[in-house]
Design a protein around this motif. Structure first.
Motif, PDB file in Angstrom:
ATOM      1  N   ASP A  27      45.941  32.862  54.548  1.00 25.38           N
ATOM      2  CA  ASP A  27      47.206  32.992  55.279  1.00 25.38           C
ATOM      3  C   ASP A  27      47.055  33.694  56.621  1.00 25.38           C
ATOM      4  O   ASP A  27      48.051  33.859  57.330  1.00 25.38           O
ATOM      5  N   PHE A  28      45.856  34.122  56.985  1.00 29.77           N
ATOM      6  CA  PHE A  28      45.711  34.974  58.169  1.00 29.77           C
ATOM      7  C   PHE A  28      46.246  34.309  59.433  1.00 29.77           C
ATOM      8  O   PHE A  28      46.945  34.940  60.228  1.00 29.77           O
ATOM      9  N   ALA A  29      45.914  33.043  59.658  1.00 27.67           N
ATOM     10  CA  ALA A  29      46.381  32.371  60.876  1.00 27.67           C
ATOM     11  C   ALA A  29      47.902  32.316  60.907  1.00 27.67           C
ATOM     12  O   ALA A  29      48.527  32.540  61.952  1.00 27.67           O
ATOM     13  N   ALA A  30      48.515  32.030  59.762  1.00 25.80           N
ATOM     14  CA  ALA A  30      49.977  31.977  59.693  1.00 25.80           C
ATOM     15  C   ALA A  30      50.583  33.357  59.903  1.00 25.80           C
ATOM     16  O   ALA A  30      51.651  33.492  60.520  1.00 25.80           O
ATOM     17  N   MET A  31      49.916  34.402  59.409  1.00 27.15           N
ATOM     18  CA  MET A  31      50.416  35.765  59.595  1.00 27.15           C
ATOM     19  C   MET A  31      50.409  36.148  61.068  1.00 27.15           C
ATOM     20  O   MET A  31      51.338  36.788  61.568  1.00 27.15           O
ATOM     21  N   ILE A  32      49.369  35.755  61.780  1.00 25.59           N
ATOM     22  CA  ILE A  32      49.281  36.072  63.207  1.00 25.59           C
ATOM     23  C   ILE A  32      50.326  35.273  63.990  1.00 25.59           C
ATOM     24  O   ILE A  32      50.951  35.794  64.925  1.00 25.59           O
ATOM     25  N   GLU A  51      42.663  39.710  62.559  1.00 23.77           N
ATOM     26  CA  GLU A  51      42.032  39.313  61.298  1.00 23.77           C
ATOM     27  C   GLU A  51      41.318  40.480  60.633  1.00 23.77           C
ATOM     28  O   GLU A  51      41.265  40.553  59.398  1.00 23.77           O
ATOM     29  N   GLN A  52      40.782  41.411  61.417  1.00 23.90           N
ATOM     30  CA  GLN A  52      40.090  42.561  60.843  1.00 23.90           C
ATOM     31  C   GLN A  52      41.077  43.454  60.072  1.00 23.90           C
ATOM     32  O   GLN A  52      40.779  43.924  58.969  1.00 23.90           O
ATOM     33  N   VAL A  58      44.049  42.910  52.486  1.00 21.03           N
ATOM     34  CA  VAL A  58      43.887  42.111  51.265  1.00 21.03           C
ATOM     35  C   VAL A  58      42.695  42.544  50.430  1.00 21.03           C
ATOM     36  O   VAL A  58      42.576  42.124  49.271  1.00 21.03           O
ATOM     37  N   THR A  59      41.823  43.382  50.992  1.00 23.67           N
ATOM     38  CA  THR A  59      40.687  43.870  50.204  1.00 23.67           C
ATOM     39  C   THR A  59      40.913  45.294  49.696  1.00 23.67           C
ATOM     40  O   THR A  59      40.585  45.602  48.542  1.00 23.67           O
ATOM     41  N   LEU A  60      41.475  46.171  50.537  1.00 24.37           N
ATOM     42  CA  LEU A  60      41.666  47.559  50.122  1.00 24.37           C
ATOM     43  C   LEU A  60      42.870  47.725  49.200  1.00 24.37           C
ATOM     44  O   LEU A  60      42.836  48.539  48.267  1.00 24.37           O
ATOM     45  N   GLY A 101      46.901  50.835  61.293  1.00 21.86           N
ATOM     46  CA  GLY A 101      47.136  49.533  60.682  1.00 21.86           C
ATOM     47  C   GLY A 101      45.968  48.959  59.918  1.00 21.86           C
ATOM     48  O   GLY A 101      46.103  47.905  59.288  1.00 21.86           O
ATOM     49  N   TYR A 102      44.820  49.629  59.926  1.00 22.86           N
ATOM     50  CA  TYR A 102      43.643  49.133  59.196  1.00 22.86           C
ATOM     51  C   TYR A 102      43.642  49.605  57.738  1.00 22.86           C
ATOM     52  O   TYR A 102      42.831  49.135  56.947  1.00 22.86           O
ATOM     53  N   ILE A 103      44.496  50.529  57.369  1.00 20.72           N
ATOM     54  CA  ILE A 103      44.718  51.112  56.047  1.00 20.72           C
ATOM     55  C   ILE A 103      43.436  51.593  55.354  1.00 20.72           C
ATOM     56  O   ILE A 103      43.389  51.661  54.122  1.00 20.72           O
ATOM     57  N   ARG A 104      42.429  51.987  56.129  1.00 22.53           N
ATOM     58  CA  ARG A 104      41.253  52.599  55.497  1.00 22.53           C
ATOM     59  C   ARG A 104      41.602  53.971  54.923  1.00 22.53           C
ATOM     60  O   ARG A 104      40.803  54.569  54.209  1.00 22.53           O
ATOM     61  N   SER A 105      42.822  54.428  55.195  1.00 16.66           N
ATOM     62  CA  SER A 105      43.343  55.664  54.623  1.00 16.66           C
ATOM     63  C   SER A 105      43.955  55.442  53.237  1.00 16.66           C
ATOM     64  O   SER A 105      44.475  56.383  52.629  1.00 16.66           O
ATOM     65  N   HIS A 106      43.900  54.233  52.731  1.00 18.37           N
ATOM     66  CA  HIS A 106      44.438  53.926  51.408  1.00 18.37           C
ATOM     67  C   HIS A 106      43.771  54.787  50.337  1.00 18.37           C
ATOM     68  O   HIS A 106      42.543  54.885  50.281  1.00 18.37           O
TER      69      HIS A 106
END
Length: 225
Positions: A27-32, A51-52, A58-60, A101-106
């Motif tokens: 869904d990434f292209a549609a999200m952008i 995309e990054q 979707v991974t974290l 916005g990268y949520i590496r703080s999750h």
């Protein structure tokens, strides 16, 4: 946990089938494209999801990455992460809490679901899609036995009143129903409650960089911090 809910949303009196589900890499292209529709120029394109960032979502914490699909088109999205949050010390910025916005703080053990972003295609903003997504996040709060959902609500109407009202007075006027704010009033209608006024939350000219931190407490764990 995979999330999917088939619902009807209403355009006037006409029911329209919609799907609320997790977004994925496909869904990434549609999200952008959705971000471009929601935040057209002069909003800078470099601030749309990239995309990054989406890959981190979707991974974290895939549970916190949801979208609304109507007739095969993604027309809304909402992203969250888990954090350890103390309501007695609420001051923070969006960048600090969400890692820009990268949520590496999750934090998988965090006690709070924190809202990173919500957006809805301008063509579909009368269908209550934001409320549907917010309800989906409340369900995640309950299912994961978290204490609350928290997020900073922009105050885009504030700049029109800033010469005669302080930020706190503006918020109180919205809560009292004397003024309507596009974001704060929406969040109140979704069941969110004011928690704290935050200065320098986000670079946001219309809100004069203020945000109102608003929460929804898990009713099954309301006494816990």
């Amino acid at each position: 946990m995979t999330y999917r809910s088939d619902v009807y949303v209403f355009d006037g009196g006409k029911p329209i089938p919609a799907i609320i589900r997790n977004y994925t890499e496909s869904d990434f292209a549609a999200m952008i494209r959705l971000q471009a529709a929601c935040f057209p120029p002069p909003f800078p394109a470099e601030l749309w999801w990239n995309e990054q960032q989406l890959e981190k979502h979707v991974t974290l914490f895939p549970d916190g990455a949801i979208c609304v699909e109507i007739a095969g088109e993604i027309v809304g999205s909402m992203t969250t992460l888990r954090v350890q949050f103390d309501p007695e010390h609420p001051q923070h910025s969006w960048a600090e809490m969400t890692d820009n916005g990268y949520i590496r703080s999750h934090d998988p053990k965090g006690n709070t679901l924190y809202v990173v972003d919500i957006c809805i295609s301008p063509k579909y903003r009368k269908l209550s899609l934001g409320k549907q997504m917010m309800q989906a996040m409340y369900q995640i709060v309950v299912e994961q036995k978290l204490n609350r959902l928290v997020g900073g609500g922009r105050m885009p109407g504030y700049h029109q009143y800033a010469e005669r009202l302080s930020a706190a007075q503006y918020v109180q006027s919205v809560v009292n129903g004397e003024l309507t704010d596009p974001v704060l009033t929406f969040l109140l209608r979704c069941g969110r409650m004011p928690l704290a006024l935050i200065e320098n939350y986000l670079d946001d000219e219309a809100s004069l960089n203020y945000a109102l931190l608003m929460e929804w407490k898990n009713p099954f764990m309301a006494r816990r911090k």
